[in-house]
Design a protein around this motif. Structure first.
Motif, PDB file in Angstrom:
ATOM      1  N   LYS A 130      10.184   4.135  -8.087  1.00 26.39           N
ATOM      2  CA  LYS A 130       8.728   4.226  -8.126  1.00 26.39           C
ATOM      3  C   LYS A 130       8.237   5.368  -7.248  1.00 26.39           C
ATOM      4  O   LYS A 130       8.581   5.438  -6.060  1.00 26.39           O
ATOM      5  N   ASP A 134       2.395   6.105  -6.813  1.00 29.13           N
ATOM      6  CA  ASP A 134       2.155   4.887  -7.584  1.00 29.13           C
ATOM      7  C   ASP A 134       2.085   3.670  -6.666  1.00 29.13           C
ATOM      8  O   ASP A 134       1.276   2.755  -6.881  1.00 29.13           O
ATOM      9  N   PHE A 135       2.973   3.639  -5.649  1.00 32.53           N
ATOM     10  CA  PHE A 135       2.940   2.550  -4.680  1.00 32.53           C
ATOM     11  C   PHE A 135       1.597   2.492  -3.969  1.00 32.53           C
ATOM     12  O   PHE A 135       0.989   1.426  -3.831  1.00 32.53           O
ATOM     13  N   LYS A 137      -1.285   3.665  -4.950  1.00 33.72           N
ATOM     14  CA  LYS A 137      -2.396   3.368  -5.853  1.00 33.72           C
ATOM     15  C   LYS A 137      -2.486   1.889  -6.215  1.00 33.72           C
ATOM     16  O   LYS A 137      -3.533   1.435  -6.683  1.00 33.72           O
ATOM     17  N   GLU A 138      -1.400   1.156  -5.987  1.00 32.73           N
ATOM     18  CA  GLU A 138      -1.426  -0.276  -6.282  1.00 32.73           C
ATOM     19  C   GLU A 138      -2.357  -1.032  -5.334  1.00 32.73           C
ATOM     20  O   GLU A 138      -2.768  -2.153  -5.628  1.00 32.73           O
ATOM     21  N   SER A 139      -2.663  -0.432  -4.198  1.00 32.41           N
ATOM     22  CA  SER A 139      -3.634  -1.009  -3.260  1.00 32.41           C
ATOM     23  C   SER A 139      -4.834  -0.072  -3.192  1.00 32.41           C
ATOM     24  O   SER A 139      -4.716   1.081  -2.767  1.00 32.41           O
ATOM     25  N   TRP A 143      -4.959   3.531  -1.101  1.00 30.87           N
ATOM     26  CA  TRP A 143      -5.206   4.796  -1.807  1.00 30.87           C
ATOM     27  C   TRP A 143      -6.484   5.463  -1.302  1.00 30.87           C
ATOM     28  O   TRP A 143      -6.520   6.678  -1.098  1.00 30.87           O
TER      29      TRP A 143
END
Length: 217
Positions: A130, A134-135, A137-139, A143
């Motif tokens: 990953k 992307d990691f 943007k998951e929060s 981000w």
């Protein structure tokens, strides 16, 4: 360069990696290892670096006031002031503490500090394939915070790329330093905020006051 982050995030280890030698004490321990600011330096990829390690946010042995005092001292140790705050963020599950740690930079150094901040992602192996972006943007909170940092983010394993990113940040800031005057402004703003929350409302119960104090320190 000042290393910042939640206790146990790997700040000292990152400092050793950047310098290419063991200068800061690291240990696998259930308690915080770094309790005082430590400074070291060297030449890395043709650059002369001064790196300052600091106690972690939410230190297991120091009070919030003691941590704050040490964080203030890092500005003195890097006189005329740091050119980069390197916020070390361990990849993994986002917790309440990890989100609260994001507030420590603005709370301790003021919003101006974000103009000098780069986020460094550690334990990249936990991400697998990953991408770090992307990691993050998951929060939404993570981000948004990274986007507010002028230096963006980088992964620990890519020291050369990190230094290039720091060079770009310094160029963007025209070589300026985060100064003691900026720190004084941040301290004054926090004191005023605490007085507004804690000083005037005598009907507020003691537990609520303690909660407000924890919010800031």
């Amino acid at each position: 360069m000042v290393l910042l982050g939640l206790t146990g995030s790997g700040r000292s280890s990152c400092g050793n990696t950047i310098l290419g030698r063991s200068e800061f004490w690291t240990d696998v321990s259930p308690v915080s290892v770094t309790s005082r600011c430590q400074r070291s330096g060297g030449v890395v990829d043709g650059r002369s670096l001064r790196v300052i390690d600091t106690p972690g946010f939410f230190h297991t042995c120091l009070s919030p006031d003691d941590v704050r005092a040490e964080l203030n001292r890092c500005v003195e140790l890097s006189a005329p002031g740091p050119q980069v705050f390197l916020l070390v963020l361990r990849a993994g599950r986002v917790t309440r503490e990890s989100l609260a740690a994001l507030d420590w930079i603005s709370a301790a150094f003021g919003p101006q500090a974000l103009s000098y901040t780069v986020v460094l992602i550690t334990c990249g192996d936990a991400l697998g394939a990953k991408p770090a972006a992307d990691f993050l943007k998951e929060s939404e909170e993570l981000w948004e915070f990274v986007c507010s940092c002028a230096g963006g983010f980088e992964e620990r394993s890519q020291v050369t790329e990190l230094l290039k990113k720091i060079d770009l940040l310094m160029e963007r800031n025209a070589g300026a330093h985060y100064t003691a005057d900026m720190l004084l402004q941040a301290d004054t703003a926090v004191c005023h905020m605490q007085q507004r929350i804690l000083g005037d409302d005598h009907e507020e119960d003691e537990e609520a006051k303690k909660g407000a104090e924890r919010l800031f320190w």
